[in-house]
Design an enzyme around this catalytic site. Structure first.
Site, PDB file in Angstrom:
ATOM      1  N   GLU A   1      80.224   8.514  32.599  1.00  8.37           N
ATOM      2  CA  GLU A   1      80.122   7.688  33.791  1.00  8.37           C
ATOM      3  C   GLU A   1      78.714   7.822  34.373  1.00  8.37           C
ATOM      4  OE1 GLU A   1      82.299   5.645  34.953  1.00  8.37           O
ATOM      5  OE2 GLU A   1      84.241   6.264  34.111  1.00  8.37           O
TER       6      GLU A   1
ATOM      7  N   GLU B   1      89.992   1.615  32.488  1.00  8.65           N
ATOM      8  CA  GLU B   1      89.664   2.745  33.355  1.00  8.65           C
ATOM      9  C   GLU B   1      89.454   2.302  34.785  1.00  8.65           C
ATOM     10  OE1 GLU B   1      87.158   5.548  35.588  1.00  8.65           O
ATOM     11  OE2 GLU B   1      86.688   3.491  35.015  1.00  8.65           O
TER      12      GLU B   1
ATOM     13  N   ASP C   1      86.096  -1.302  29.500  1.00 15.17           N
ATOM     14  CA  ASP C   1      86.238  -2.350  30.507  1.00 15.17           C
ATOM     15  C   ASP C   1      85.159  -2.250  31.575  1.00 15.17           C
ATOM     16  OD1 ASP C   1      87.593   0.090  31.261  1.00 15.17           O
ATOM     17  OD2 ASP C   1      88.325  -0.961  33.028  1.00 15.17           O
TER      18      ASP C   1
END
Length: 432
Positions: A175, A149, A84
């Protein structure tokens, strides 16, 4: 432990023939929904290269992905990334369409390029490259691609509860951990991350001798968080007769002042994360003038540390409210919407050392992936619930443009980190 870092091998891994996968992912709009389309794309891509993957449906049109390569034995290395993205916000602020990946000046622009479809694409590419080259993997690599997330971490929670992360010796979360060189001082001054003063001084000196556009870090600890609501209930009355009512806003303000004093009094501190961070974000009270408000609400998000656990913090807040509610005019209620625990590694550093060893030669940045603590939250909190001992690290090719308009990833950083992931994975799975 071997270190296969010959120049030929480095050129081979991270080849550009599959880098189109990242733009393909960016072009799929997955703003808090529609992750199934991205999941199906990854499953089909892996299948084309002989890797089977499972689509794990969670909500309508929202699916997670799990895939594995290797021999099923330890060491077991997890690759975790989320499907997402956040909303694109005002379109007028974008120079290019946010969901049409655009390459310009060695950068790939689009929503999710930095956070974190570039990192997720790299994990998939790494698995494909290693599988096609028939590397003798003496262990297992498991992909964990999750939904939601950015808001709730429900995808990671589902996979964690199903046991997909329990047996992993280490997990990489891709990330974005890059910072443009010119923003390093500002980045640490903002409170986004913590670093020792000595390491920061060393880094700033090293930047003067570097031509790299960014410095990437390993986040080896990050804060948890709690989002909660405090509701104050009073008694409505005509504003010409306020003493006939109980002003819910007045009571909420009294609580708010006590809450601020409580957080100010906390002394707990984590060596890499600092103190608990308190951030009251929303206050709502009253419906119209001429009426004493009978309802007022405060919404808070707190960044937490291991030294004051989420459970203990909530207990202390409930005790504060219980004390205030001893007054007959007080009616306060605490509701915890979500709680994600902080993540810190308990002395495990094998994967950290491998990343830093190879980053020194591959990334060519001022320092070789220095470790820092961060205030951001990740899916690592959910996987940590059932895996207290694994080495959890956050490192990825993105940067501080995450969540901003004109988000981008440096293509050179993307390709170098692709090489890094492949070589580190091979070495991590080598027998001791």
């Amino acid at each position: 432990m071997s270190h296969p870092t010959t120049p030929d091998r480095r050129r081979h891994y991270g080849s550009t023939r599959k880098t189109s996968n990242c733009p393909d992912l960016v072009n799929i709009r997955t703003v808090n929904e529609n992750e199934r389309a991205a999941a199906d794309y990854l499953i089909n891509l892996l299948a084309k290269h002989g890797i089977s993957a499972n689509r794990i449906d969670q909500f309508p049109n929202r699916s997670n992905v799990v895939a594995e390569i290797g021999n099923g034995q330890h060491p077991k290395l997890g690759f975790s990334g989320h499907l997402d993205t956040v909303h694109e916000n005002e379109l007028s602020h974008w120079a290019t369409p946010p969901f049409e990946a655009t390459i310009h000046d060695n950068r790939l622009y689009g929503r999710g390029t930095s956070d974190m479809k570039a990192g997720l694409a790299q994990f998939v590419i790494t698995m494909i490259e290693l599988h096609e080259q028939q590397e003798p993997l003496h262990g297992t690599i498991r992909l964990l691609a999750t939904i939601s997330e950015e808001l709730t971490e429900e995808g990671a929670a589902m996979l964690s509860d199903a046991g997909y992360g329990d047996d992993l010796d280490a997990i990489l979360f891709a990330e974005p951990t890059g910072v443009p060189i010119a923003q390093i001082d500002q980045y640490f001054a903002s409170g986004a991350a913590t670093i020792s003063s000595e390491k920061l001084e060393q880094l700033m000196q090293a930047t003067t001798q570097s031509t790299a556009p960014e410095q990437h870090f390993i986040i080896n600890a990050h804060k948890g968080w709690i989002s909660y609501t405090v509701t104050s209930r009073g008694k409505a009355a005509h504003s010409s007769m306020p003493k006939l009512g109980i002003n819910a806003i007045d009571n909420l303000v009294q609580y708010y002042n006590a809450e601020k004093a409580f957080y100010h009094s906390l002394t707990e501190r984590h060596p890499g994360l600092g103190k608990t961070v308190y951030a009251p974000d929303v206050f709502i009270g009253g419906k119209q003038v001429n009426s004493i408000p009978d309802l007022a609400v405060e919404k808070v998000k707190v960044r937490t540390i291991p030294e004051l656990s989420n459970e203990n913090l909530v207990r202390k807040l409930r005790e504060l409210i219980q004390k205030l509610n001893e007054s007959p005019t007080m009616n306060l209620e605490l509701t915890v919407e979500q709680s994600e625990d902080p993540v810190a590694n308990n002395g495990h550093d094998r994967l950290t050392k491998l990343l830093q060893h190879h980053a020194a030669a591959i990334l060519n940045e001022p320092l070789a992936l220095p470790t820092i603590g961060s205030s951001m939250g990740t899916d690592a909190s959910e996987f940590r619930r059932h895996n207290p001992d694994g080495e959890f690290l956050i490192v990825g090719p993105g940067n501080t443009t995450a969540h901003q308009a004109n988000e981008y990833v440096e293509i050179s950083s993307f390709l170098k980190m692709q090489t890094l992931f492949a070589i580190v994975a091979i070495n991590y799975l080598q027998p001791d």
